[in-house]
Write an enzyme that holds these catalytic residues in place. Structure first.
Site, mmCIF file in Angstrom:
data_model
loop_
_atom_site.group_PDB
_atom_site.id
_atom_site.type_symbol
_atom_site.label_atom_id
_atom_site.label_comp_id
_atom_site.label_asym_id
_atom_site.label_seq_id
_atom_site.Cartn_x
_atom_site.Cartn_y
_atom_site.Cartn_z
ATOM 1 N N GLU A 8 0.866 -1.175 0.000
ATOM 2 C CA GLU A 8 0.000 0.000 0.000
ATOM 3 C C GLU A 8 0.905 1.228 0.000
ATOM 4 O OE1 GLU A 8 -3.588 2.105 2.617
ATOM 5 O OE2 GLU A 8 -2.716 0.191 3.250
ATOM 6 N N ARG A 26 5.809 -13.343 9.263
ATOM 7 C CA ARG A 26 6.417 -12.087 8.868
ATOM 8 C C ARG A 26 7.805 -11.976 9.496
ATOM 9 N NH1 ARG A 26 3.033 -7.278 11.449
ATOM 10 N NH2 ARG A 26 4.744 -6.076 10.548
ATOM 11 N N LYS A 49 4.399 0.885 9.455
ATOM 12 C CA LYS A 49 4.576 2.130 8.709
ATOM 13 C C LYS A 49 3.920 3.303 9.429
ATOM 14 C CE LYS A 49 3.244 0.393 4.652
ATOM 15 N NZ LYS A 49 2.876 0.345 3.227
#
Length: 775
Positions: A37, A264, A274
């Site tokens: 994104e 992850r 982020k």
């Protein structure tokens, strides 16, 4: 490509899945995607996904798409799009013609939404967000239908058309999937698919005022693009059910994309959000997204990390389904290993202390030979370094009153100057406050090159630069941004744990003259100090160096804190192990495992809910390491009773005095082993043999099974001839069995199992024997 550049094949579960999919003809090729994104810069956690997705595509001769999931106009920006593309290319990957944007599919997504409405699978809900949350229910209570759930198809189509036309304000309506308000998976309780958002989109402008939610859009993007393997991190595990539902009811036939989750990349002493990284940028805690202390790829690049080192780091981390936290020391090791072969050795002094060599002629300047590379690096190259009467050494390399173990320069002590001479301190000059401002030495002219002609041994070797020939430089000494291992798991705001010493600037640094005109982007090793990178702020007149990493791990503050912490954790582990042994003894004696308290009791209660007996639940929960191992194994094979049985009865008995962390394998491999037994691939005896190999030598269960030929025989066509031969060879026992000695049935089972090398499926063997003997 170097070794670190090349994608590595392996036997991780994703590669095995892909090989199986290709072998079965499920897919004709491999298409993966990296779907960021554009709401921030990429960080080290994204590197694992980038290397995995692009690496798999290259390894299997497929393609990897770069797709921007730009469905939230409030947070997205072209700056982030450009930075993401720059970072991926820097890592060495390229998407070719396969660059996509979710926003280009908005029309097609809206058409799928209309299809769902027409099928009665979606409806427009006019409840407030608070009402929707309340009506959704809880983990223990089902949801309740709201007043708008049974709107007609016609009314829903009209409202959705008007939502798209911009008639309504933000928040007045949403489009929801009509699924199951009693679903165990809360995401399936009529999830929101579209929301109204009157905001300017950086690519679509004001053309849209409704935007799809991620869970609705993501699977459609994969389907539109023909992606085969949609790889997500574990937090999207529950989302897979919704992913499949949208494709099922959106009219997408198989073969189609399938979602698979992996763990992850979590690195200690960092945050991998982020949103949190943006907070650090916005509040001035760092100088920007590319601040060399940031875990962003642009920050790591500016600090001096190479793409090869990051790719090698990701290779070493590997791919599993087990949550874990990787020590940042592994990342630091990867860059040291890479720069060892790339960074020439030079000399620089960060905190200069003047040394006057009184025995050296005042006007003389010598050019001494100095190698760029140590002997173990197969590279040639050297330079001349000037030596004169006045030099600089590190202030820390002199101590007027040396402590025990200090082997550098002190009054009356002789040391070696790298490439130059042996010098002895004969005096010091001080300022009015008593601080040493100058050290006076003599030198041994016969020791040119740094070796004593009489063979005397000198312990200390110092780096230096000639004072009148040195290059003035700014050196930025970067350290870890946070002073705690898990800053976002600690109490308070994560920013409370920022390391106040994460940046120190040596503004008076001096470098040897070979670094005159050093170009930005160059790597060097300053001997004894670390690896450094010429920052973009570098000019021909003044180099600016960023310390990439020290030569060794000098996280002294953590080490000092760590002594007490390590001792504390060791004591806790010992106590937990003793408690576990006591619980084992209680069970062996037929007594109950004692009731637990606090967090351990909560863990045990949760295990009981998952189907374990109270005894087994307590046995696991009494030792936190054992409980963690159990939980991680369940992430691979969700069979609590089977995992618990193998962990407490088989593995624990083989541990001896070793801790679980000392084993050459982890919970992932245990889960894989138990899965092989449970699905009939392995018999119980063979499973124990595999476990023994794992305990001794490590390895993946499937590999051990194939190498040793232990796969269980379940095929009746393969077992029937063995059964027939056994019965023929034991005709007398067959007659006795049929004459009433039915206890011989166990004898026949043993004979067949022996004939198959223990690999026959016991249940199939029993069924075939019963049919042959009684039929």
């Amino acid at each position: 490509m170097s070794t670190a550049d090349k994608p590595r094949g392996g036997n991780d579960f994703i590669r095995e899945m892909i090989r199986a999919d290709l072998a079965s003809g499920k897919y004709e090729g491999v298409a993966t995607r990296f779907p960021p994104e554009p709401n921030g810069y990429l960080h080290i956690g994204h590197a694992k996904s980038i290397c995995l997705n692009f690496g798999l595509a290259e390894e299997f001769g497929g393609r990897c798409h770069l797709r921007f999931d730009d469905t939230n106009p409030n947070t997205e920006d072209p700056e982030y799009v450009e930075s993401i593309q720059r970072d991926i290319r820097w890592l060495g990957w390229d998407w070719g013609e396969h660059l996509y944007f979710a926003s280009d599919y908005f029309e097609r997504m809206a058409a799928v939404a209309v299809t769902l409405i027409e099928k009665g699978r979606a409806y427009v809900d006019s409840c407030t967000p608070e009402e929707i949350r309340e009506l959704r229910g809880t983990v223990t209570e089902p949801g309740r239908p709201g007043p708008y759930r049974d709107r007609s198809v016609e009314e829903n189509l009209d409202l959705f058309r008007r939502m798209r036309a911009g008639e309504f304000e933000d928040g007045t309506h949403v489009l929801r999937g009509k699924i199951d308000l009693a679903a165990t998976n809360m995401l399936m309780r009529d999830p929101v698919l579209y929301r109204i958002r009157h905001a300017h989109h950086y690519r679509q402008g004001d053309a849209w005022c409704i935007y799809p939610m991620y869970d609705f859009a993501h699977c459609l993007e994969d389907a539109f693009e023909g992606v085969t393997h949609s790889l997500c991190t574990l937090e999207f595990d529950n989302n897979r059910e919704l992913y499949e539902w949208v494709l099922d009811h959106g009219g997408f036939e198989r073969p189609r994309p399938e979602q698979t989750e992996f763990a992850r990349l979590n690195v200690n002493y960092t945050v991998a959000s982020k949103r949190k990284l943006l907070q650090l940028v916005q509040n001035g805690s760092v100088a920007g997204w590319d601040d060399p202390r940031m875990p962003t790829l642009s920050g790591l690049r500016r600090r001096g990390y190479t793409p090869e080192s990051i790719r090698e780091f990701c290779n070493r981390v590997g791919v599993t389904r087990t949550f874990n936290i990787i020590d940042v020391a592994l990342l630091e090791h990867s860059i040291r290993d890479d720069l060892n072969h790339k960074a020439p050795r030079v000399m620089g002094v960060l905190d200069p202390l003047e040394v006057v060599i009184e025995s050296y002629p005042e006007e003389q300047v010598e050019a001494l030979d100095a190698d760029y590379w140590p002997r173990d690096i197969p590279k040639d190259g050297s330079r001349k370094v000037p030596f004169a009467r006045r030099i600089f050494i590190e202030r820390d390399d002199f101590m007027e009153d040396p402590i025990a173990g200090f082997h550098r320069l002190a009054p009356g002590r002789e040391v070696r100057l790298r490439y130059a001479y042996l010098v002895t301190c004969v005096g010091v000059d001080k300022d009015e406050n008593g601080g040493v401002i100058r050290v006076r030495c003599t030198h041994d002219p016969a020791s040119r090159g740094g070796e004593a002609p009489d063979g005397r041994r000198v312990k200390g070797t110092l780096h230096w630069v000639a004072a009148d020939h040195a290059v003035a430089a700014e050196v930025r000494l970067y350290d870890r941004l946070f002073e705690t291992e898990r800053p976002d798991a600690e109490d308070g705001d994560f920013r409370d744990h920022l390391n106040s010493s994460s940046l120190t600037v040596a503004s008076q640094a001096r470098l040897e003259p070979s670094l005159t005109g050093l170009e930005a982007g160059s790597h060097v090793q300053l001997e004894r100090l670390g690896y450094f990178y010429a920052d973009p702020d570098t000019t021909p007149e003044r180099p600016v160096l960023n310390r990439t990493v020290t030569l060794r791990d000098t996280w002294a503050k953590v080490a000092r804190q760590g002594e007490s912490e390590v001792a504390k954790k060791a004591a806790e582990r010992t106590a937990a192990r003793e408690a576990y042994k006591a619980a084992q003894r209680a069970m062996a004696e037929g007594s109950e495992v004692p009731e637990l308290e606090g967090e351990a009791k909560d863990v045990a209660d949760a295990y009981v809910v998952r189907g374990l007996s109270e005894q087994d639940a307590r046995l696991l929960a009494v030792d936190p390491d054992l409980a963690s191992f159990f939980d991680a194994a369940l992430a691979v094979h969700d069979a609590p009773r089977s995992i618990a049985n193998w962990l407490t009865n088989e593995l624990a008995g083989r541990l001896g005095d070793r801790a679980l962390g000392d084993l050459p394998f982890g919970p992932t491999e245990l889960g894989e082993l138990v899965a092989l037994v449970d699905d009939g691939t392995l018999g119980g005896t063979a499973g124990k043999e595999v476990l023994g190999v794992m305990v001794d030598d490590g390895g993946r269960p499937a590999d051990i099974v194939e190498a040793r030929g232990l796969r269980q025989i379940s095929d009746t066509g393969a077992l029937e001839p063995v059964v027939a031969e056994v019965l023929e060879q034991n005709a007398g026992q067959v007659a006795a069995y049929r004459g009433g000695k039915t206890a011989l049935f166990g004898f026949f089972i043993g004979q067949v199992m022996r004939a198959t090398g223990g690999k026959g499926d016991p249940q199939q063997v029993k069924a075939l024997l019963k049919k042959a003997l009684d039929g």
